[in-house]
Enzyme design. Sequence first.
Site, mmCIF file in Angstrom:
data_model
loop_
_atom_site.group_PDB
_atom_site.id
_atom_site.type_symbol
_atom_site.label_atom_id
_atom_site.label_comp_id
_atom_site.label_asym_id
_atom_site.label_seq_id
_atom_site.Cartn_x
_atom_site.Cartn_y
_atom_site.Cartn_z
ATOM 1 N N GLY A 20 0.828 -1.204 0.000
ATOM 2 C CA GLY A 20 0.000 0.000 0.000
ATOM 3 C C GLY A 20 0.857 1.248 0.000
ATOM 4 N N GLY A 21 2.002 1.173 -0.661
ATOM 5 C CA GLY A 21 2.977 2.260 -0.635
ATOM 6 C C GLY A 21 2.583 3.496 -1.407
ATOM 7 N N GLY A 23 -0.584 4.704 -1.096
ATOM 8 C CA GLY A 23 -1.716 5.265 -0.369
ATOM 9 C C GLY A 23 -1.298 6.485 0.436
ATOM 10 N N PHE A 24 -2.252 7.026 1.187
ATOM 11 C CA PHE A 24 -2.022 8.236 1.983
ATOM 12 C C PHE A 24 -0.871 8.048 2.961
ATOM 13 C CE2 PHE A 24 -3.738 10.310 6.033
ATOM 14 C CZ PHE A 24 -2.965 11.451 5.864
ATOM 15 N N LYS A 167 -11.201 -4.998 9.423
ATOM 16 C CA LYS A 167 -9.850 -4.664 9.900
ATOM 17 C C LYS A 167 -9.535 -5.400 11.196
ATOM 18 C CE LYS A 167 -7.511 -0.934 7.953
ATOM 19 N NZ LYS A 167 -6.124 -0.437 8.159
#
Length: 587
Positions: A20-21, A23-24, A167
């Site tokens: 997820g590099g 992403g925010f 999650k």
Amino acid sequence: MAVDDRSFTDLNPKTCVVLGGRGFLGKSLVLRLLKLGNWIVRVADSTQSLHLHHSESLLAQALSSARASYFHLDLRDERRIVQVLEGSSVVFYMDVSGLVANDFYSCYKLIVQGAKNVISACRECRVKRLIYNSSADVVFDGLHDIHDGDESLPYPWKMDNMLGDLKAQAEALILGANDIDGLLTCSLRPSNVFGPGDSEFVAYFLTLARYGFAKFIIGTGDNLSDFTFSENVTHAHICAEEALNFQTVSVAGKAFFITNLEPMKFWEFLSILLEGLGYQRPYIKLPDNLLQYILPVLKWLNEKLGPSYFSYPLLLHFFQLASHTRTFDCVAAQKDIGYSPIVSLEEGITLTIESFTHLARDSSFSGCRSSTEPSKADKLLGGGKVADVLLWRDEKTSFTYFLVLFLFFYWFFLSGSTFISSAARLMLLATLLLCGHGFLPSKLFGFPIQRMPMSSFEISAAAVKRSVATTVYLWNKGFQNIRGLAHGEDWSTFFKVAVFLYLLKLILSQKLLSSLIGIGLVFAFMAFFVYEQYESEIDSTMDILFTSSKEFVIYLMRILPVSISRLVHYHENFQLYKGPGRVKELR
């Protein structure tokens, strides 16, 4: 910050993968790892190709020197994950991108099944440390407040927040995989993450503000919340990796809450953020129990019409955050992984506001006009004296006009007399006033009395001629129409006149005329003024209603019997294929 390649080799760098590099939080973590200078970073994300912003010059330099590399990755593909993780010692498992909040199956495959695939790949590739970016939402059921909650809080039995539930499942899987095949794991639970580049938390607030819904406060507005600036979250991941490497017993297999350690009122945080971007602070308080009536309606609309205009899960989560206290104890993170915020809450809010100036009220939204540009209400009214009166440019003048019109309305419609009697009495009153004015002295109690000049009562010959010509034209036009009706030559006009007279008869017979005129008078002096003050909010609401109506019509067409749907479809095509003077054959 640039790192010389020779000194970089001497540092004996470690290889890590940031899932997820792009992403925010993933971007922030990658940048921090590269600045540390002792990491070889593999950036993995679901984005097909890498498009760098001009502010990512450090990543561009690292890619050119092989200190960083990019991999397209689907978390549902375990074999691909193994290829990306092969040879790495640390995996930072950041936020999953591409989630659709209304699609449970897709979210489950990406979050829960994705976590299983990552764990399996880490074990196969002999990865030493896995740090998972979880969320404080995993212990929040949406119903009860949390005051200084610590890591002893259990997962709720039931959650309304689907993403929080998934999650929690993914976090439990990762923590449960600790110390299997040499893999050490831990989880970080940041609360209300915000910062530059945020596309969820802050962006959702700005969307609400754009449509005028951020002015409402849910509940008393006194509920506290913990917030976490994005750089503090990435700093916590670095601390967790170092702690896993040196203090295994106190860190491995555990979860840690991460905040800015500065709890504040949720609505105060939102007010500072919105005010800094030019929006109005929330000020209208709505009772909590009102939500139990609003939310079921929104849920039904979301299920029936689809998430075309709003996402019910996101809206529900916002309501839950906005109406409950959620503060967390970070003593364990401070003691075991050595975490402490590196950016204060005040500085973080300032940096966030500066990064969102392109979405400020006075720079991006068409509904926000400059002071010199006329409003839509002013344009609708022609921009003349009528507009000045109805938009209350001069309050005294507008009030005078309103009072005079109201007196006329009362005189003719509410006094109980007929229209002719009211008109006669008004003419008699005007005659008496004019006559009395003529007998007044030049001064009365020391105040001069101005005489009305004779020119005020004169009508020019040209004006009389125009009036007579107009009257004659209307008389002749009406006579022609009456003659046509008498000879039966114009049935279209006959029906128009008949319908008009019938409707006029209904209105007059049911005494609706006075009510309609009264409502119209109040509406004229209020509606345009209110519309000018809340132009963008009203336009946005009408846009929502129009879009919802279209979606509702589509939904009705889907559930109608086939025969009725075909009939409606045939009628639409019939209207489209009608030509001038004839109708084309439909096939």
